[in-house]
Design a protein around this motif. Structure first.
Motif, PDB file in Angstrom:
ATOM      1  N   PHE A 287       0.788  -1.230   0.000  1.00 57.06           N
ATOM      2  CA  PHE A 287       0.000   0.000   0.000  1.00 57.06           C
ATOM      3  C   PHE A 287       0.824   1.285   0.000  1.00 57.06           C
ATOM      4  CE2 PHE A 287      -2.452  -3.363   2.182  1.00 57.06           C
ATOM      5  CZ  PHE A 287      -3.395  -3.560   1.180  1.00 57.06           C
ATOM      6  N   MET A 288       2.079   1.192   0.441  1.00 56.53           N
ATOM      7  CA  MET A 288       2.945   2.383   0.469  1.00 56.53           C
ATOM      8  C   MET A 288       4.373   1.923   0.761  1.00 56.53           C
ATOM      9  SD  MET A 288       1.732   3.912   4.162  1.00 56.53           S
ATOM     10  CE  MET A 288      -0.001   3.654   3.747  1.00 56.53           C
ATOM     11  N   PHE A 293       5.051   3.913   5.802  1.00 53.59           N
ATOM     12  CA  PHE A 293       4.234   3.221   6.801  1.00 53.59           C
ATOM     13  C   PHE A 293       4.814   3.410   8.192  1.00 53.59           C
ATOM     14  CE2 PHE A 293       3.121  -0.286   9.539  1.00 53.59           C
ATOM     15  CZ  PHE A 293       1.738  -0.260   9.453  1.00 53.59           C
ATOM     16  N   ARG A 296       4.061   6.821   9.461  1.00 51.24           N
ATOM     17  CA  ARG A 296       2.651   6.958   9.835  1.00 51.24           C
ATOM     18  C   ARG A 296       2.374   6.244  11.162  1.00 51.24           C
ATOM     19  NH1 ARG A 296      -1.070   8.396   5.692  1.00 51.24           N
ATOM     20  NH2 ARG A 296      -2.598   6.844   6.344  1.00 51.24           N
ATOM     21  N   ARG A 299       3.622   8.317  13.876  1.00 47.35           N
ATOM     22  CA  ARG A 299       2.742   9.470  14.102  1.00 47.35           C
ATOM     23  C   ARG A 299       1.526   9.059  14.921  1.00 47.35           C
ATOM     24  NH1 ARG A 299      -1.100  11.605  10.237  1.00 47.35           N
ATOM     25  NH2 ARG A 299      -1.924  13.538  11.122  1.00 47.35           N
ATOM     26  N   MET A 300       0.993   7.873  14.638  1.00 49.70           N
ATOM     27  CA  MET A 300      -0.131   7.354  15.435  1.00 49.70           C
ATOM     28  C   MET A 300       0.295   7.223  16.900  1.00 49.70           C
ATOM     29  SD  MET A 300      -3.323   5.850  15.044  1.00 49.70           S
ATOM     30  CE  MET A 300      -3.906   6.746  16.489  1.00 49.70           C
ATOM     31  N   MET A 303       0.610  10.638  18.570  1.00 49.85           N
ATOM     32  CA  MET A 303      -0.703  11.209  18.914  1.00 49.85           C
ATOM     33  C   MET A 303      -1.191  10.644  20.244  1.00 49.85           C
ATOM     34  SD  MET A 303      -2.971  10.924  15.459  1.00 49.85           S
ATOM     35  CE  MET A 303      -2.571  11.771  13.930  1.00 49.85           C
TER      36      MET A 303
ATOM     37  N   GLU B 246      -7.490   1.160  14.096  1.00 46.82           N
ATOM     38  CA  GLU B 246      -7.068   2.451  13.535  1.00 46.82           C
ATOM     39  C   GLU B 246      -5.841   2.256  12.631  1.00 46.82           C
ATOM     40  OE1 GLU B 246      -9.045   5.107  14.641  1.00 46.82           O
ATOM     41  OE2 GLU B 246      -8.075   6.538  13.292  1.00 46.82           O
ATOM     42  N   GLY B 250      -6.661   2.968   8.992  1.00 48.02           N
ATOM     43  CA  GLY B 250      -6.141   4.309   8.737  1.00 48.02           C
ATOM     44  C   GLY B 250      -4.676   4.341   8.345  1.00 48.02           C
ATOM     45  N   VAL B 251      -3.809   3.875   9.241  1.00 45.77           N
ATOM     46  CA  VAL B 251      -2.364   3.973   8.996  1.00 45.77           C
ATOM     47  C   VAL B 251      -1.987   3.192   7.739  1.00 45.77           C
ATOM     48  CG1 VAL B 251      -0.078   3.440   9.944  1.00 45.77           C
ATOM     49  CG2 VAL B 251      -1.890   4.311  11.456  1.00 45.77           C
ATOM     50  N   THR B 253      -3.905   2.115   5.201  1.00 45.68           N
ATOM     51  CA  THR B 253      -4.639   2.334   3.959  1.00 45.68           C
ATOM     52  C   THR B 253      -4.232   3.614   3.231  1.00 45.68           C
ATOM     53  OG1 THR B 253      -6.339   3.530   5.176  1.00 45.68           O
ATOM     54  CG2 THR B 253      -6.704   1.161   4.836  1.00 45.68           C
ATOM     55  N   GLY B 254      -3.579   4.508   3.962  1.00 46.78           N
ATOM     56  CA  GLY B 254      -3.304   5.822   3.394  1.00 46.78           C
ATOM     57  C   GLY B 254      -4.398   6.828   3.691  1.00 46.78           C
ATOM     58  N   ALA B 255      -5.390   6.419   4.471  1.00 48.88           N
ATOM     59  CA  ALA B 255      -6.481   7.322   4.863  1.00 48.88           C
ATOM     60  C   ALA B 255      -6.023   8.230   6.003  1.00 48.88           C
ATOM     61  CB  ALA B 255      -7.695   6.504   5.311  1.00 48.88           C
ATOM     62  N   GLY B 256      -6.898   9.140   6.401  1.00 40.23           N
ATOM     63  CA  GLY B 256      -6.655   9.873   7.624  1.00 40.23           C
ATOM     64  C   GLY B 256      -6.770   8.940   8.815  1.00 40.23           C
ATOM     65  N   PHE B 257      -6.134   9.301   9.929  1.00 42.91           N
ATOM     66  CA  PHE B 257      -6.279   8.508  11.164  1.00 42.91           C
ATOM     67  C   PHE B 257      -6.096   9.426  12.353  1.00 42.91           C
ATOM     68  CE2 PHE B 257      -1.875   8.102   9.700  1.00 42.91           C
ATOM     69  CZ  PHE B 257      -1.137   8.411  10.833  1.00 42.91           C
ATOM     70  N   GLY B 258      -6.561   8.964  13.499  1.00 43.95           N
ATOM     71  CA  GLY B 258      -6.390   9.732  14.728  1.00 43.95           C
ATOM     72  C   GLY B 258      -6.892  11.160  14.564  1.00 43.95           C
ATOM     73  N   HIS B 259      -6.048  12.121  14.929  1.00 44.73           N
ATOM     74  CA  HIS B 259      -6.466  13.521  14.948  1.00 44.73           C
ATOM     75  C   HIS B 259      -6.713  14.116  13.565  1.00 44.73           C
ATOM     76  CE1 HIS B 259      -4.177  13.631  19.025  1.00 44.73           C
ATOM     77  NE2 HIS B 259      -5.341  13.026  19.117  1.00 44.73           N
ATOM     78  N   ASP B 260      -6.416  13.364  12.513  1.00 42.29           N
ATOM     79  CA  ASP B 260      -6.827  13.820  11.176  1.00 42.29           C
ATOM     80  C   ASP B 260      -8.347  13.946  11.118  1.00 42.29           C
ATOM     81  OD1 ASP B 260      -4.183  13.641  10.411  1.00 42.29           O
ATOM     82  OD2 ASP B 260      -4.417  11.656   9.487  1.00 42.29           O
TER      83      ASP B 260
END
Lengths: 362, 362
Positions: A287-288, A293, A296, A299-300, A303, B246, B250-251, B253-260
């Motif tokens: 996926f990336m 990854f 990201r 970053r999770m 947070m 999450e 999120g992480v 898939t490339g989608a937003g996650f957490g505080h996004d």
């Protein structure tokens, strides 16, 4: 005598290499093939390094006794039954579950590296120790790992009192960048049976909410342990999760499931547990780029660590964080803390089995 | 007026085809492409047929309003970003999450049929409705299905009070033989936020244990809902599971996650949620003939149903069993029960939007 009593009432620290040598000697004497002895000890020792109160070196005497009694196959042919681009089916040949599982998670990781995802189903295996170990293995190979197992019966369906599921754990590992890898390892009961039996062994009371008696009523009486039931997390939700784990580890793999298994407490009975395991590995690079990854995931984690704290909370923790910190400090020290009851059991087993490894605390 | 009050205080039954026509008319008027309207309505209507109190037809007015306001892309290009033998990465183009997810779970099932396993990661999507729907889709195709999503923030990490995770659900479906398919659909909080807001809408008290205030203290005060937090199941275990969801949704898939993401309650604000979803399908035929798997799954179900019952339990239920029974009886009747608050909302929306579909109860 006074000093011995002090020794066995407080945690002692034992050199990691001494524990490893002790375990390998114990398993060699029990007839286990060297490759298997190394694998099983590594899984149990890693749990000790992580500071897990169960599934650690304390399990070694029991495993060795089961090997000597012929309940664990010490010369298994851990065989690939079927294989495709993204799956492997493994027959554990009644060998030690840890050995079988290190091999199986290795297959899952390899498939994920080659095809993006690897699904490995294992039948005819035995207790695999700590689920978190195999999840952690995946993180060390830069893939997301997931595993579960079934085994001796601990949980009843919600509303029922017939033990029907193992205390099936879920292990999930997520690779990170600079943060500790995320390693979730949770059982579908409020506490692992090992924690309850450890509390009994340590002479501590069983907290209300940990155990149900055979009629499904919450109890604090240690006498209810043998015929009692674990308490599923979140009532019907934990029951549902335990069912899914039983499906993945048992129904899907070709292993025994549900009533095919004896009660957890009857594990030493010699009845072959025919346990099954399920391993899944997913390569984020589908996926990336892996660096993206990792960033990201970091970053999770950041947070979460930055969350405002509830009153009374000193620090927000990530799944596996305490364990990874323990591992780092214990590895650096070259020694690990061992619970008094565990230490007693290891020394007693060493004396019984005539082992020569020196287990003197540091 | 008296009869209207009776109508709106008790469940009413509405014809399934009337509800479908109502939804399709509502979405057509909101500009949604016909294929999308059919997909979204089917997902919401299935939840109604299963008797789910949330994620059902009651959501249609809100979705239609968000489409009209331009917060949901009504003409999305639901695109395959990357693909291999066992994976698909999907960009939902801010389209309705249900439409995107029906497409995505279709990819996962197809991959599983071809390669044994399919992993589908979706980014740039929106709320996908009931996770159980996609799990159930898998069972209808003879594969095991698993899905999760992230979205508006509901849960804080354990020990913290900053909303950091969606109320991320886990949906798992297992095909069976003669038994109802196993369909687990659970959120990682004690109750879905939808249930809490429904209780508020229905004027019922919020039970203690459902909601925490913004300082992390349990509360029964509806006024705490807007700034409050969901309660994770089993404390750190539910937090750990929400984190893994999450990561997957999120992480990875490339989608937003957490505080996004904004808070769940701010969903209507227009901020693009950039939600992600994760779908996994596993074909049991990698491990055994499908008939054998079905028989084994049926045997697992039979063991559970035969469990001795705890005092006060009338029947042991399987995950999804009540819902599958509801679906069968509602499908046979050609009509479904609708909650009074939901029915009021549908009629109000129909009047506001000038819809012509007749929603008279049967």
């Amino acid at each position: 005598m006074a000093s011995t009593q002090v020794d066995v009432r407080a945690d002692v620290r034992v050199r990691t290499d001494a524990l490893r040598a002790f375990g390998i000697e114990a398993f060699a004497k029990a007839g286990l093939a060297p490759e298997g002895a190394a694998a099983v000890i590594e899984v149990q020792l890693e749990a000790q390094l992580r500071g897990q109160p169960t599934h650690n070196m304390g399990g070694v005497p029991g495993y060795a006794r089961r090997m000597q009694a012929g309940h664990i196959n010490t010369r298994p042919n851990i065989a690939v039954v079927s294989e495709s681009a993204c799956h492997v089916q493994v027959d554990g040949d009644a060998g030690p579950g840890q050995w079988v599982s290190v091999v199986a998670m290795g297959h899952a990781i390899r498939k994920a590296k080659e095809a993006g995802v690897g699904v490995v189903a294992v039948k005819n295996s035995q207790h695999f120790g700590a689920a978190g170990h195999y999840a952690w293995m995946a993180t060390q190979a830069d893939v997301i790992g997931l595993c579960t197992t079934n085994g001796g019966l601990v949980l009843a369906p919600w509303g029922g009192v017939t033990p029907t599921f193992g205390n099936n754990p879920l292990g999930v590992g997520v690779p990170t960048g600079t943060a500790h890898p995320i390693v979730l390892d949770i059982a579908m009961s409020v506490v692992a049976q090992g924690k309850t039996s450890l509390a009994i062994a340590e002479g501590k009371p069983i907290p209300l909410g940990w155990l149900m008696d055979k009629r499904g009523r919450l109890t604090t009486n240690p006498a209810d342990f043998a015929e009692g039931l674990g308490v599923p997390i979140a009532e019907h939700k934990g029951y549902g999760l335990a069912l899914i784990m039983e499906v993945l580890a048992g129904v899907l793999t070709g292993a025994g499931f549900g009533h095919d298994h004896a009660r957890e407490g009857a594990r030493g009975s010699g009845r072959p547990p025919e346990s099954g395991h399920f391993f899944l590995a997913i390569d984020p690079r589908m996926f990336m780029p892996i660096e993206e990854f990792r960033a990201r995931a970091d970053r999770m984690v950041a947070m979460i660590k930055a969350s405002e704290r509830a009153e009374g909370t000193r620090e927000i923790l990530i799944a596996g964080e305490i364990e990874m910190r323990n591992r780092a400090s214990n590895t650096a020290a070259g020694s690990v803390p061992v619970l008094p009851s565990t230490f007693r059991a290891l020394r007693e087993y060493a004396a019984d089995a005539g082992l020569t490894t020196d287990l003197t605390p540091v």
